[in-house]
Design an enzyme around this catalytic site. Sequence first.
Site, PDB file in Angstrom:
ATOM      1  N   GLY A   1     -54.436 -42.345  -2.552  1.00 25.38           N
ATOM      2  CA  GLY A   1     -53.182 -41.581  -2.543  1.00 25.38           C
ATOM      3  C   GLY A   1     -52.226 -42.118  -1.483  1.00 25.38           C
TER       4      GLY A   1
ATOM      5  CG  ASP B   1     -64.374 -40.347   1.814  1.00 27.60           C
ATOM      6  OD1 ASP B   1     -65.038 -40.298   2.852  1.00 27.60           O
ATOM      7  OD2 ASP B   1     -64.867 -40.380   0.663  1.00 27.60           O
TER       8      ASP B   1
ATOM      9  CG  ASP C   1     -59.379 -35.402   3.150  1.00 28.91           C
ATOM     10  OD1 ASP C   1     -58.826 -36.417   3.626  1.00 28.91           O
ATOM     11  OD2 ASP C   1     -59.616 -35.270   1.941  1.00 28.91           O
TER      12      ASP C   1
ATOM     13  CG  ASP D   1     -55.223 -34.483   1.009  1.00 31.19           C
ATOM     14  OD1 ASP D   1     -54.165 -33.879   0.759  1.00 31.19           O
ATOM     15  OD2 ASP D   1     -55.823 -35.181   0.165  1.00 31.19           O
TER      16      ASP D   1
ATOM     17  NE  ARG E   1     -57.163 -42.110  -6.253  1.00 30.08           N
ATOM     18  CZ  ARG E   1     -56.070 -41.377  -6.019  1.00 30.08           C
ATOM     19  NH1 ARG E   1     -55.117 -41.283  -6.916  1.00 30.08           N
ATOM     20  NH2 ARG E   1     -55.942 -40.720  -4.874  1.00 30.08           N
TER      21      ARG E   1
ATOM     22  CB  THR F   1     -55.136 -39.059   3.205  1.00 25.75           C
ATOM     23  OG1 THR F   1     -55.113 -37.803   2.516  1.00 25.75           O
ATOM     24  CG2 THR F   1     -56.136 -38.945   4.341  1.00 25.75           C
TER      25      THR F   1
ATOM     26  NE  ARG G   1     -58.343 -35.795  -1.620  1.00 28.70           N
ATOM     27  CZ  ARG G   1     -58.718 -37.049  -1.582  1.00 28.70           C
ATOM     28  NH1 ARG G   1     -58.948 -37.693  -2.698  1.00 28.70           N
ATOM     29  NH2 ARG G   1     -58.878 -37.684  -0.445  1.00 28.70           N
TER      30      ARG G   1
HETATM   31  P1  ADP Z   1     -58.705 -42.305  -1.200  1.00 26.05           P
HETATM   32  O1  ADP Z   1     -58.882 -43.604  -0.502  1.00 26.05           O
HETATM   33  O2  ADP Z   1     -57.342 -41.724  -0.974  1.00 26.05           O
HETATM   34  O3  ADP Z   1     -59.834 -41.337  -0.906  1.00 26.05           O
HETATM   35  P2  ADP Z   1     -59.888 -42.823  -3.825  1.00 26.05           P
HETATM   36  O4  ADP Z   1     -61.063 -41.951  -3.593  1.00 26.05           O
HETATM   37  O5  ADP Z   1     -59.222 -42.752  -5.150  1.00 26.05           O
HETATM   38  O6  ADP Z   1     -58.718 -42.603  -2.771  1.00 26.05           O
HETATM   39  O7  ADP Z   1     -60.360 -44.330  -3.584  1.00 26.05           O
HETATM   40  C1  ADP Z   1     -59.474 -45.414  -3.718  1.00 26.05           C
HETATM   41  C2  ADP Z   1     -60.193 -46.603  -4.309  1.00 26.05           C
HETATM   42  O8  ADP Z   1     -61.245 -47.011  -3.431  1.00 26.05           O
HETATM   43  C3  ADP Z   1     -60.891 -46.373  -5.643  1.00 26.05           C
HETATM   44  O9  ADP Z   1     -60.022 -46.491  -6.748  1.00 26.05           O
HETATM   45  C4  ADP Z   1     -61.927 -47.468  -5.665  1.00 26.05           C
HETATM   46  O10 ADP Z   1     -61.380 -48.688  -6.098  1.00 26.05           O
HETATM   47  C5  ADP Z   1     -62.318 -47.583  -4.192  1.00 26.05           C
HETATM   48  N1  ADP Z   1     -63.574 -46.839  -3.971  1.00 26.05           N
HETATM   49  C6  ADP Z   1     -63.759 -45.492  -3.971  1.00 26.05           C
HETATM   50  N2  ADP Z   1     -65.053 -45.164  -3.787  1.00 26.05           N
HETATM   51  C7  ADP Z   1     -65.728 -46.338  -3.687  1.00 26.05           C
HETATM   52  C8  ADP Z   1     -67.106 -46.691  -3.501  1.00 26.05           C
HETATM   53  N3  ADP Z   1     -68.073 -45.756  -3.388  1.00 26.05           N
HETATM   54  N4  ADP Z   1     -67.420 -47.994  -3.454  1.00 26.05           N
HETATM   55  C9  ADP Z   1     -66.470 -48.948  -3.564  1.00 26.05           C
HETATM   56  N5  ADP Z   1     -65.168 -48.678  -3.748  1.00 26.05           N
HETATM   57  C10 ADP Z   1     -64.778 -47.409  -3.807  1.00 26.05           C
END
Ligand code: ADP
Length: 319
Positions: free
Chosen positions: A11, A103, A129, A127, A72, A125, A171
């Site tokens: 995000g 995260d 969080d 959030d 993503r 972020t 969230r």
């Molecule tokens: P944020 O970073 O804001 O929490 P996301 O959870 O959508 O956003 O994660 C962003 C991107 O990071 C995902 O689209 C994916 O490509 C990568 N990602 C998320 N989780 C994992 C994971 N467990 N292992 C490897 N890459 C990940």
Amino acid sequence: MKRIGVLTSGGDAPGMNAAIRAVVRSAIYNGVEVYGIRRGYAGLLARDFVEMSLGSVGDIIHRGGTILRTARSEEFKTKEGMEKAVNNIKQLGIEGLVVIGGDGSFRGAAELAKRGVPTIGIPGTIDNDIPFTDYSIGFDTAVNTVVEAVNKIRDTATSHERTFIIEVMGRESGHIALYSGVACGAETILVPEKPYTIKGVCDKIMSGYKRGKLHSIIILAEGAGNAFEVGQKIKEMTGLETRVIVLGHLQRGGTPTAFDRILASQMGGKAVELLLNGVSDKMIGWVKGELVVTDLEKIFSAQKPLNEELYNLASVLAI
Ligand code: ADP
């Protein structure tokens, strides 16, 4: 170290541009080239790179969003995707990567670090969080955006003697709700971290009305319930007119506050310093007014606690 990369992922958050600017300028200052990777890990797989010059990050410190854009990517999470990403990084001669995101983005960064790519995470972020940092980039701006909106809502709420339920982002966390609720003097703050009953909310509204309050502002974190259902139930139980406002994505935009710009600048500068010193697999946090470095791995098993003191104070002040 000759060349590093920087990307924004997940995000978006206001202040990410200030972080990109700080990474680019600090690296060039130290004689290191910087490649910007567009659209996060999706761009890493698609080899969507651009060499960043000092001028490429000019005139962006005050802009919301991210000039590198964000995305993503499910493909990146697969074994093949990860190998492709590592190959692309190596082929481009990128010797260190700064990941600005949340995260999920840090999980990706940790996986890259395991495969020999030095990575540093910067928490971005709205959030807030992410554990091991008091603030993430964008949170302060988002809280200020909510406060501005609620100021306007308050004018009409008072005139019409209405109860407003204002749903904010976050969230599964209630940080935006708590901070904006305190700053707005909300009568009630509902967050996922604290159980509540509609009856309790109604009793509070009614006691306020009995002592002459003209309106009631309820700030509801998105993870603490559906604003329309909460509004309907309050109406049924109290007979009061309720109005629901979901602030939504406007909380993600806007010019970043001075706080977010300074935080982002400091974290961006520190990320480059760490990479140059051979540090990897860490996140930069801001704890009690100082930059603090934490292992990425520690973040995945921890939870960011709600500010209990502030939560308790909010209840006292909304008596
Ligand atoms: P944020 O970073 O804001 O929490 P996301 O959870 O959508 O956003 O994660 C962003 C991107 O990071 C995902 O689209 C994916 O490509 C990568 N990602 C998320 N989780 C994992 C994971 N467990 N292992 C490897 N890459 C990940």
